[in-house]
Design an enzyme around this catalytic site. Structure first.
Site, mmCIF file in Angstrom:
data_model
loop_
_atom_site.group_PDB
_atom_site.id
_atom_site.type_symbol
_atom_site.label_atom_id
_atom_site.label_comp_id
_atom_site.label_asym_id
_atom_site.label_seq_id
_atom_site.Cartn_x
_atom_site.Cartn_y
_atom_site.Cartn_z
ATOM 1 N N LEU A 15 -40.262 -0.631 3.551
ATOM 2 C CA LEU A 15 -38.947 0.022 3.548
ATOM 3 C C LEU A 15 -38.037 -0.966 3.079
ATOM 4 O O LEU A 15 -38.021 -2.374 3.488
ATOM 5 C CB LEU A 15 -38.600 0.727 4.819
ATOM 6 C CG LEU A 15 -39.206 1.672 5.368
ATOM 7 C CD1 LEU A 15 -38.937 2.446 6.540
ATOM 8 C CD2 LEU A 15 -39.203 2.970 4.383
ATOM 9 N N ASP A 16 -37.102 -0.610 2.302
ATOM 10 C CA ASP A 16 -35.878 -1.559 2.030
ATOM 11 C C ASP A 16 -35.347 -1.965 3.241
ATOM 12 O O ASP A 16 -35.218 -1.434 4.288
ATOM 13 C CB ASP A 16 -34.771 -1.079 1.001
ATOM 14 C CG ASP A 16 -35.329 -0.677 -0.250
ATOM 15 O OD1 ASP A 16 -36.373 -1.090 -0.675
ATOM 16 O OD2 ASP A 16 -34.738 0.299 -0.745
ATOM 17 N N ARG A 17 -34.750 -3.387 3.404
ATOM 18 C CA ARG A 17 -34.274 -3.939 4.664
ATOM 19 C C ARG A 17 -33.018 -3.134 5.334
ATOM 20 O O ARG A 17 -32.968 -3.057 6.308
ATOM 21 C CB ARG A 17 -33.679 -5.335 3.938
ATOM 22 C CG ARG A 17 -32.913 -6.141 5.210
ATOM 23 C CD ARG A 17 -32.533 -7.654 4.822
ATOM 24 N NE ARG A 17 -31.303 -7.017 3.883
ATOM 25 C CZ ARG A 17 -30.427 -7.913 3.513
ATOM 26 N NH1 ARG A 17 -30.538 -9.196 3.545
ATOM 27 N NH2 ARG A 17 -29.278 -7.425 2.729
ATOM 28 N N ARG B 285 -33.271 5.579 -4.140
ATOM 29 C CA ARG B 285 -31.834 5.001 -4.361
ATOM 30 C C ARG B 285 -31.542 4.937 -5.876
ATOM 31 O O ARG B 285 -30.209 5.504 -6.353
ATOM 32 C CB ARG B 285 -31.725 3.561 -3.933
ATOM 33 C CG ARG B 285 -31.874 3.534 -2.253
ATOM 34 C CD ARG B 285 -31.880 2.076 -1.985
ATOM 35 N NE ARG B 285 -30.865 1.290 -2.292
ATOM 36 C CZ ARG B 285 -30.909 0.246 -2.025
ATOM 37 N NH1 ARG B 285 -32.118 -0.709 -1.681
ATOM 38 N NH2 ARG B 285 -29.656 -0.697 -2.369
#
Length: 305
Positions: free
Chosen positions: A45-47, A146
């Protein structure tokens, strides 16, 4: 927060701002939070994206999960608008620039370009123009959700990298539900606890939206002449008569609608028992107390995910 753990894997909630896997930056990672366990990351997962993650605890489990954890990843998001009015598959060609750590939509294939697909289901449009979205990943690309939303003019709220305005609380994207194929043959499903979601994305908000819809529907149901006259008068005074008067139910039934009304009523009567079953068995299915129903794999538009 640990959601599930056994000898082969651990399922947990990744906090916002924590790396899925440790890197050379020295920033806090999930491996550090899960210590003293030894864990192996099998997806990322993105930070800045919180949500449900699974980590393997053995190399054998890591190999199994890496090979089978290709679907079953669902997200919730607040976006600056909705890219569609009903469930729709979004398809793009994406190129990730590692130097800039940014993904771009491109027109043609070349080295490094990969296909990206997801199913976007709008849940509701909020009064301020934001949209609550359900997103089912069909592929897993870097920053996929995104960039696919941002390229359509509906970036995730708070995601400045892909065109959104700054927002308190960070990027409004949440890894909400994860279906985990267990090495022992079971299929496990886990959801992000409601208290970790913003109010706009919780079942409580959905219930409120339904109640508001029912209230509005009852308002425009005007069989009495006095109520009808009052509604028409209010619409004219507000300058909204031409746009709203058609929403009021006719005083007398329209004979041209008799056949279609009968069909709709029959479909409604058939759907009610099934809807009651799906609603009452949903949580037991998630907890593994009942077998997972294949009907939960369909969107409102009848698309299998």
């Amino acid at each position: 927060m640990i959601l599930y753990e056994d000898a082969q894997l651990v399922v947990c909630c990744k906090p916002r701002g924590v790396l899925s896997a440790a890197d050379s930056s020295g920033q806090e990672s999930m491996a550090a939070l899960l210590a003293p366990r030894t864990v192996f990351p099998v997806h990322r997962l993105d930070r800045d994206v919180p949500g449900v993650m699974v980590f393997a605890k053995t190399r054998e489990a890591a190999a199994f999960l890496s090979a089978h954890l290709t679907a079953g990843k669902e997200y919730l998001a607040l976006a600056e608008g909705a890219p569609c009015k009903e469930p729709e598959e979004l398809y793009d060609l994406l190129f990730h620039d590692r130097a800039r750590n940014k993904t771009y939509v491109v027109r043609r294939t070349r080295a490094g370009v990969r296909e990206a697909r997801l199913i976007c289901t709008p849940l509701r449009l909020l009064p301020d123009g934001r949209a609550a979205l359900h997103l089912q990943l069909l592929t897993g690309r870097t920053h996929q959700i995104r960039v696919q939303l941002g390229s359509r003019g509906c970036p995730v709220c708070g995601d400045r990298k892909y065109g959104a305005q700054a927002a308190p609380g960070g990027i409004a994207l949440y890894a909400w539900r994860l279906r985990v194929p267990h090495p022992d043959g079971r299929s496990l499903t886990f959801c992000l606890p409601e208290e970790l979601l913003p109010d706009e994305l919780t079942p409580r908000q959905t219930e409120q939206a339904i109640r508001t819809f029912l209230w509005g529907n009852a308002l425009f149901l005007a069989p009495g002449r006095a109520k009808r006259t009052a509604l028409y008068t209010g619409m004219r005074l507000a300058g909204a008569y031409h746009g709203l008067h058609g929403m009021i139910v006719n005083y007398e039934p329209n004979p041209k609608c008799t056949e279609s009304n009968a069909v709709l009523q029959r479909l409604f009567d058939e759907a009610v028992p099934q809807a009651v079953t799906l609603i009452t068995e949903y949580l037991p299915c998630i907890r593994g107390e009942l077998p997972w129903s294949g009907l939960y794999d369909y969107t409102f538009g009848g698309v299998r995910v």
